[in-house]
Design a protein around this motif. Structure first.
Motif, PDB file in Angstrom:
ATOM      1  N   HIS A 241     -23.180  46.346  63.489  1.00  0.00           N
ATOM      2  CA  HIS A 241     -24.590  46.582  63.172  1.00  0.00           C
ATOM      3  C   HIS A 241     -25.162  45.374  62.454  1.00  0.00           C
ATOM      4  N   MET A 242     -26.480  45.271  62.475  1.00  0.00           N
ATOM      5  CA  MET A 242     -27.140  44.161  61.794  1.00  0.00           C
ATOM      6  C   MET A 242     -28.242  44.681  60.874  1.00  0.00           C
ATOM      7  N   THR A 243     -28.323  44.097  59.690  1.00  0.00           N
ATOM      8  CA  THR A 243     -29.426  44.366  58.776  1.00  0.00           C
ATOM      9  C   THR A 243     -29.843  43.027  58.183  1.00  0.00           C
ATOM     10  N   ARG A 244     -30.730  43.031  57.204  1.00  0.00           N
ATOM     11  CA  ARG A 244     -31.205  41.763  56.644  1.00  0.00           C
ATOM     12  C   ARG A 244     -31.347  41.862  55.133  1.00  0.00           C
ATOM     13  N   THR A 245     -31.232  40.722  54.478  1.00  0.00           N
ATOM     14  CA  THR A 245     -31.570  40.661  53.055  1.00  0.00           C
ATOM     15  C   THR A 245     -33.095  40.634  52.939  1.00  0.00           C
ATOM     16  N   SER A 246     -33.596  40.662  51.729  1.00  0.00           N
ATOM     17  CA  SER A 246     -35.042  40.645  51.480  1.00  0.00           C
ATOM     18  C   SER A 246     -35.318  39.764  50.264  1.00  0.00           C
ATOM     19  N   GLN A 247     -36.586  39.571  49.973  1.00  0.00           N
ATOM     20  CA  GLN A 247     -36.950  38.784  48.796  1.00  0.00           C
ATOM     21  C   GLN A 247     -36.426  39.438  47.522  1.00  0.00           C
ATOM     22  N   LEU A 248     -36.443  40.780  47.490  1.00  0.00           N
ATOM     23  CA  LEU A 248     -35.910  41.501  46.331  1.00  0.00           C
ATOM     24  C   LEU A 248     -34.419  41.195  46.157  1.00  0.00           C
ATOM     25  N   VAL A 249     -33.669  41.221  47.264  1.00  0.00           N
ATOM     26  CA  VAL A 249     -32.237  40.926  47.200  1.00  0.00           C
ATOM     27  C   VAL A 249     -32.020  39.513  46.656  1.00  0.00           C
ATOM     28  N   HIS A 250     -32.824  38.568  47.140  1.00  0.00           N
ATOM     29  CA  HIS A 250     -32.693  37.177  46.692  1.00  0.00           C
ATOM     30  C   HIS A 250     -32.992  37.051  45.201  1.00  0.00           C
ATOM     31  N   ASP A 251     -34.030  37.755  44.745  1.00  0.00           N
ATOM     32  CA  ASP A 251     -34.387  37.700  43.317  1.00  0.00           C
ATOM     33  C   ASP A 251     -33.252  38.267  42.451  1.00  0.00           C
ATOM     34  N   LEU A 252     -32.649  39.356  42.919  1.00  0.00           N
ATOM     35  CA  LEU A 252     -31.546  39.960  42.161  1.00  0.00           C
ATOM     36  C   LEU A 252     -30.332  39.029  42.125  1.00  0.00           C
ATOM     37  N   LEU A 253     -30.081  38.333  43.235  1.00  0.00           N
ATOM     38  CA  LEU A 253     -28.969  37.385  43.264  1.00  0.00           C
ATOM     39  C   LEU A 253     -29.230  36.210  42.322  1.00  0.00           C
ATOM     40  N   ARG A 254     -30.479  35.738  42.301  1.00  0.00           N
ATOM     41  CA  ARG A 254     -30.817  34.597  41.432  1.00  0.00           C
ATOM     42  C   ARG A 254     -30.590  34.917  39.963  1.00  0.00           C
ATOM     43  N   GLU A 255     -30.700  36.192  39.593  1.00  0.00           N
ATOM     44  CA  GLU A 255     -30.480  36.575  38.196  1.00  0.00           C
ATOM     45  C   GLU A 255     -29.070  36.217  37.722  1.00  0.00           C
ATOM     46  N   GLY A 256     -28.133  36.110  38.683  1.00  0.00           N
ATOM     47  CA  GLY A 256     -26.752  35.805  38.309  1.00  0.00           C
ATOM     48  C   GLY A 256     -26.362  34.355  38.497  1.00  0.00           C
ATOM     49  N   PHE A 257     -27.331  33.498  38.878  1.00  0.00           N
ATOM     50  CA  PHE A 257     -26.996  32.111  39.165  1.00  0.00           C
ATOM     51  C   PHE A 257     -26.402  31.381  37.959  1.00  0.00           C
ATOM     52  N   ASP A 258     -26.859  31.750  36.750  1.00  0.00           N
ATOM     53  CA  ASP A 258     -26.326  31.069  35.563  1.00  0.00           C
ATOM     54  C   ASP A 258     -24.856  31.419  35.320  1.00  0.00           C
ATOM     55  N   ARG A 259     -24.388  32.513  35.970  1.00  0.00           N
ATOM     56  CA  ARG A 259     -22.984  32.915  35.838  1.00  0.00           C
ATOM     57  C   ARG A 259     -22.197  32.613  37.108  1.00  0.00           C
ATOM     58  N   SER A 260     -22.838  31.883  38.026  1.00  0.00           N
ATOM     59  CA  SER A 260     -22.185  31.552  39.292  1.00  0.00           C
ATOM     60  C   SER A 260     -21.313  30.319  39.125  1.00  0.00           C
ATOM     61  N   PRO A 261     -20.031  30.377  39.513  1.00  0.00           N
ATOM     62  CA  PRO A 261     -19.165  29.197  39.403  1.00  0.00           C
ATOM     63  C   PRO A 261     -19.623  28.052  40.298  1.00  0.00           C
ATOM     64  N   MET A 262     -20.450  28.380  41.319  1.00  0.00           N
ATOM     65  CA  MET A 262     -20.970  27.332  42.191  1.00  0.00           C
ATOM     66  C   MET A 262     -22.007  26.478  41.482  1.00  0.00           C
ATOM     67  N   PHE A 263     -22.776  27.106  40.584  1.00  0.00           N
ATOM     68  CA  PHE A 263     -23.899  26.411  39.949  1.00  0.00           C
ATOM     69  C   PHE A 263     -23.632  26.008  38.503  1.00  0.00           C
ATOM     70  N   ASN A 264     -22.605  26.569  37.879  1.00  0.00           N
ATOM     71  CA  ASN A 264     -22.359  26.218  36.481  1.00  0.00           C
ATOM     72  C   ASN A 264     -21.238  25.191  36.322  1.00  0.00           C
ATOM     73  N   GLY A 265     -20.739  24.661  37.450  1.00  0.00           N
ATOM     74  CA  GLY A 265     -19.788  23.557  37.380  1.00  0.00           C
ATOM     75  C   GLY A 265     -18.325  23.949  37.443  1.00  0.00           C
ATOM     76  N   ARG A 266     -18.028  25.258  37.450  1.00  0.00           N
ATOM     77  CA  ARG A 266     -16.618  25.657  37.495  1.00  0.00           C
ATOM     78  C   ARG A 266     -15.976  25.282  38.834  1.00  0.00           C
ATOM     79  N   ILE A 267     -16.743  25.466  39.915  1.00  0.00           N
ATOM     80  CA  ILE A 267     -16.251  25.045  41.229  1.00  0.00           C
ATOM     81  C   ILE A 267     -16.756  23.632  41.494  1.00  0.00           C
ATOM     82  N   LYS A 268     -15.828  22.704  41.627  1.00  0.00           N
ATOM     83  CA  LYS A 268     -16.197  21.304  41.836  1.00  0.00           C
ATOM     84  C   LYS A 268     -15.980  20.864  43.282  1.00  0.00           C
TER      85      LYS A 268
END
Length: 622
Positions: A241-268
């Protein structure tokens, strides 16, 4: 415990290790597969699917040579699709959804039924090296096992580090420990190593999803299969099956970016460009307000579901909150969160085209240890490493596929010649001769080669030769048989194609873009020939491609033959590039490091210009 010397030891039981074990054992080498967990041989660590764009061609090539991946895929498939069917046949790519548990089970049973294959469960912590030659492995219990050749297929396990938000812990895969010792030893010997990253999405409970809010993604009406042998064809299929993310989903994900190892330097380290995490997608493509999510069942009898397109290393609470806002996932229950994993790899420019290392004789690398991503890429390298390990210790000529012979040849040549600083994935666009390297003709291209080296069995060769003869005879029939105006014109009229005024050969009218084999089968002479000669769908497809694309195929063969002239100009071993002062400084460095075998390979090295190639040709007397 191990008083005998094995011919080949394979370290790691993933897709590369399984194919390497099968290849070496089937060719006659006594082979030992050493893996940390015998229950996870052939495990699908990420999505439960095989094939896809260019990857499907690789699986068919593995099968044509006598490997197992195509057979295992057919036996455990739950859905089949031929992708890119609206494009030309060079782009057609088979893909199957698989039952994850059955896939691993089929691999285990296939290997256990392979003569000459032994198994041992333990971590290999180091290699036994005598001078510049590998002579075995050492396990974490201190057991030394001797062998004439060793194939390393460690996947993501070498010093693997798993990331979920701001949490990190050692592991080669969820629930499994990392492998240590090998990287450190190889670096001490003089190998260059690096770090790469990959990721995987959450697995969820299918009973908690509302499929009514999603778009069904069924398989093909007439599903094909991967293996050229008579493996089972799917009679019943499971929908994705296929569904889609939305702007709301993206906003909720962005709330965790400061704890993301991709963006806080843990993953190099660098992750796969063409399979990015969801946070990477919404960061890189900020203009898009939604992304596709493919909901893939993990098998026939399990409720576990793979959320394709939602790969992430964000904190588990952020993953859960955001995924609940995706249509159909409002009441989702997690089986486990997604995570990222960092692991050691060795830049593949340190290898020969046989996948043997340049520094240590009889030591081979295959799979993610070489910087690739994907089951299919790994399996093909394992196959080639297993083949070449067997050939080397038996003092036989090495087996190397050229770029115009197989996608496997393109893959290995790219790795050896260009290296990779990010996880390498195969695409049709990487192949200069993709019109020749189609999924439908992998057996015609490779089964004779597989038979010649002692891997493909006689049954394969006979099936291939029969298909080839029937196709050639059918093409000949189209070239010499004339059509009837009263039969052809009604078909042309229905297709809004120009009518014909006089009879001509079937080959000419069949060459028209709109006409298909189904149209030609409406003609009495054609349908009679097909019935009289008992032609199956493979022969019909092969014949149609040979008729409709004969001009393109011949042109590409000519171009490949021209390039072959440079492939035949060999560069002497240990050639001293420093004495060629006319070479650019970068070219001298790259050529000295990679040590290309032919002028053609040298021309594909990044930083080596046409002027540098001219200098080499002049020096070599060409």
């Amino acid at each position: 415990m191990f008083d005998k010397e094995y011919d080949v030891i394979v370290v790691g039981g993933g897709h590369a290790g399984a194919e390497a074990t099968a290849a070496a054992a089937n060719m006659g080498s006594s082979t030992l597969l050493v893996t940390m967990n015998l229950q996870t041989i052939g495990q699908m660590s990420c999505n439960p699917a095989m094939g896809g764009i260019a990857k499907g061609q690789i699986v068919r090539e593995i099968d044509a040579l006598g490997g197992y991946s195509g057979i295992i895929t057919d036996k455990s498939a739950i859905q089949f699709k031929m992708l890119n069917k609206s494009k030309g046949p060079a782009m057609w790519s088979p893909r199957a959804q698989n039952d994850r548990m059955r896939f691993a089970e089929e691999w285990r049973m296939a290997l256990e039924n392979t003569p000459n294959a032994d198994f041992y469960q333990e971590m290999v912590s180091g290699l036994l090296v005598n001078g510049n030659k590998v002579v075995g492995v050492k396990t974490s219990l201190g057991i030394e096992i001797r062998a004439r050749a060793v194939v390393l297929t460690n996947g993501t396990f070498l010093n693997g580090l798993i990331h979920i938000g701001d949490k990190q812990f050692g592991g080669g895969r969820a629930g499994e420990k990392a492998a240590t010792g090998i990287t450190e030893q190889l670096v001490d010997i003089g190998f260059e190593s690096g770090r790469m990253k990959t990721g995987t999405p959450p697995r969820v409970d299918g009973r908690s999803l509302d499929y009514a809010k999603m778009t069904p993604q069924p398989g093909d009406d007439n599903p094909e299969k991967f293996s050229y042998l008579p493996t089972p064809i799917l009679k019943v299929q499971r929908d994705c099956h296929m569904t889609r993310t939305s702007q709301l989903v993206h906003d909720l994900l962005r709330e965790g970016f400061d704890r993301s190892p991709m963006f806080n330097g843990r993953i190099k380290s660098i992750g796969p460009r063409y399979c990015p995490s969801i946070e990477d997608k919404i960061n890189r493509f900020a203009d898009k307000d939604s992304h596709q999510i493919f909901v893939e069942p993990e098998g026939w009898n399990t409720v576990e579901v793979y959320v394709n397109g939602f790969s992430t290393s964000l904190p588990e609470d952020v993953q859960y909150k955001a995924l609940k806002s995706v249509a159909g996932f409002e009441n989702v229950k997690f089986f486990r969160p997604g995570y990222a994993i960092e692991y050691d790899y060795f830049p593949p420019t340190q290898l020969k085209h046989t996948l043997e290392t340049k520094l240590i004789d009889n030591l081979y690398f295959a799979g993610q240890i070489n910087g690739t991503t994907g089951y299919e890429e790994a399996a093909s390298q394992g196959l080639m490493a297993g083949i070449n390990a067997h050939l080397k210790i038996n003092e036989k000529e090495s087996f190397i596929l050229k770029r115009d012979e197989a996608y496997i040849g393109v893959l290995i040549d790219d790795l050896i010649t260009k290296g990779t600083e990010e996880p390498y994935r195969m695409f049709t666009s990487r192949a200069e001769y993709r019109t020749l390297l189609r999924q439908d003709n992998a057996d015609l291209r490779l089964t004779p080669k597989g038979y010649e080296i002692g891997l493909a069995k006689e049954e394969r060769l006979k099936r291939m030769e029969e298909k080839q003869q029937k196709s050639e005879d059918f093409v000949s029939f189209f070239r010499k048989t004339s059509f009837k105006l009263e039969e052809v014109n009604p078909i042309l009229m229905s297709l809004d194609s120009a009518l014909v005024n006089q009879s001509d050969k079937l080959f000419k009218v069949f060459s028209r873009p709109k006409l298909t084999m189904d149209h030609m089968l409406q003609l009495e002479d054609v349908s009679t020939y097909v019935n009289d000669h008992n032609l199956d769908s493979e022969v019909l497809e092969q014949t149609e491609i040979q008729v409709k694309y004969s001009g393109y195929i011949e042109k590409e063969k000519t171009n490949a033959d021209k390039l072959q002239r440079l492939e035949n100009v060999r560069i002497p071993d240990n050639f001293d590039y420093s004495k060629l002062k006319s070479l650019s400084f970068e070219a001298r460095e790259k050529l000295k490091s990679i040590q290309p075998v032919t002028i053609s390979q040298a021309s594909r090295i990044s930083g080596v210009s046409p002027a540098d190639i001219s200098v080499l040709l002049v020096y070599l007397g060409r």
